[in-house]
Design a protein around this motif. Sequence first.
Motif, PDB file in Angstrom:
ATOM      1  N   THR A 111      -5.906  -0.558 -18.792  1.00  0.00           N
ATOM      2  CA  THR A 111      -6.656   0.129 -17.754  1.00  0.00           C
ATOM      3  C   THR A 111      -8.109  -0.296 -17.829  1.00  0.00           C
ATOM      4  OG1 THR A 111      -6.950   2.290 -16.664  1.00  0.00           O
ATOM      5  CG2 THR A 111      -7.406   2.201 -19.023  1.00  0.00           C
ATOM      6  N   TRP A 117      -4.712   7.034 -19.413  1.00  0.00           N
ATOM      7  CA  TRP A 117      -4.316   5.814 -20.145  1.00  0.00           C
ATOM      8  C   TRP A 117      -3.325   6.147 -21.251  1.00  0.00           C
ATOM      9  CZ3 TRP A 117      -7.200   3.814 -24.849  1.00  0.00           C
ATOM     10  CH2 TRP A 117      -6.705   2.564 -25.266  1.00  0.00           C
ATOM     11  N   GLY A 129      -4.901   0.416 -13.337  1.00  0.00           N
ATOM     12  CA  GLY A 129      -4.067  -0.594 -13.971  1.00  0.00           C
ATOM     13  C   GLY A 129      -4.306  -1.987 -13.426  1.00  0.00           C
TER      14      GLY A 129
END
Length: 456
Positions: free
Chosen positions: A177, A391, A404
């Motif tokens: 992320t 996350w 993402g």
Amino acid sequence: MTHSNVPPTAGGESRRKFLKKATAASAVAATAGLFKTPVYGQNQAPSANVAGANNRLVVGFIGVGGQGMAHVRAQKEHAQQNNIALAAVNDVWTKRIEGAKNTIGGNCQGYDDYRKLLERNDIDAVTISTVDHWHTKCAVDAMNSGKHVYVEKPMTRYLMEAFEIYDAVKKTGKILTVGSQGSSDRKYHVAAELIKSGKTGQLVHFQGSYMRNNPNGEWNYGIDPDATAATLDWQQWLGPIHKKVPFNADHYFRWRKYYPYCAGLLGDLIPHRLHPLMLATGNPEFPSRVASVGNKKVGTDRNTPNTYERDVDEIVQLIAEFPSGLTAWVTSATINEQGVTDMIRGHKASITLSGNRVELRPERSFTDEIDPERIDNISPGESVPVHEANWFQSIRENKQPNAGIDLAVKVQTLISLAEISDRLNVMCLFDEKTRKITTADGKEVQPLTYGTLELS
């Protein structure tokens, strides 16, 4: 969260009213599952119904300067809720290593080489908050060593590095992320559901801004005299930089001002708008055309003694077009703080996003088809701990996080093309299949990288 319809225009009471309410309710309900921020009791693991849920995640930190320490403090504060353990830190400056170890406490280990941290098999994930030109190397090495990655924005320094990270994510299957916490602000997900339900019609434009006004020059951070060539590894910090200089404390602490290390506003502030706004479109795309202009005519650095004039812009404008026909305008400045409201315009209706509210406003020609709507009290808002929790949850559930790779690579492409446009004074046409850049007359443009320009 409350959802209410603004009083309809005359004639708005029609056969569509039931459909409007049903669609709005489904949009709100559809986003409810996006933000199950874990809340666990003491010593209690999250639900055993998700992959790896019963395992505590062990986290390391690569880069523990200002932003890195913000992550250290946030993750320590929420360690029980997220069921994590903070185990190791890395930095090129010994003072920062010791400071981070003291903050974490316990058996936290410190390393002056990030590769030593990655060699530890007990570490599951790393938070990367280095200078931008180290993001790619650290992230790719981390994933290849079996670690999940939280990497600060911008995801990379240059365009082709973005695809290097993308390919590594796809190869390793690790969860990455990007630290643009606005992506975990729920209102952007609510907007995406409204758009995907068809309420705006075809999208035509989005806008946003990130504005500051610092008379003394943005990013002229204080300089710690303890940072010297003897106490930190300057050559390691420089890494792949082409324009290498002897140790320079101004460059070390104020690196966001200088092109070899950063894209300035395009790399630091604009990602905070692009990630959530592109997410909110419901179908983020690679850009097909990008142009950017900026300047540094105000010259705020002269108001701070003993510093250099910045390389990067004090104000920048980015415009873009996407294959669907959607266009975008995003601006950022450090010399004026008056911004614009985040807005996504469609052929039939537009959406504005501010605070904890999303408003849908039909175009005049479509008021008989589209009802106005307002969704209030949307929570959570923009928050680093919420973004970090997303996350950790995504790692356990093996799903894409809010920022993402599939979103992040498109955002970074837009950022990098904008820098190329601004610095080379060209409009960039991009082919996502070949990953090539051309001008309008078909001339290929080589993407910027280390050594392309003097300041790189």
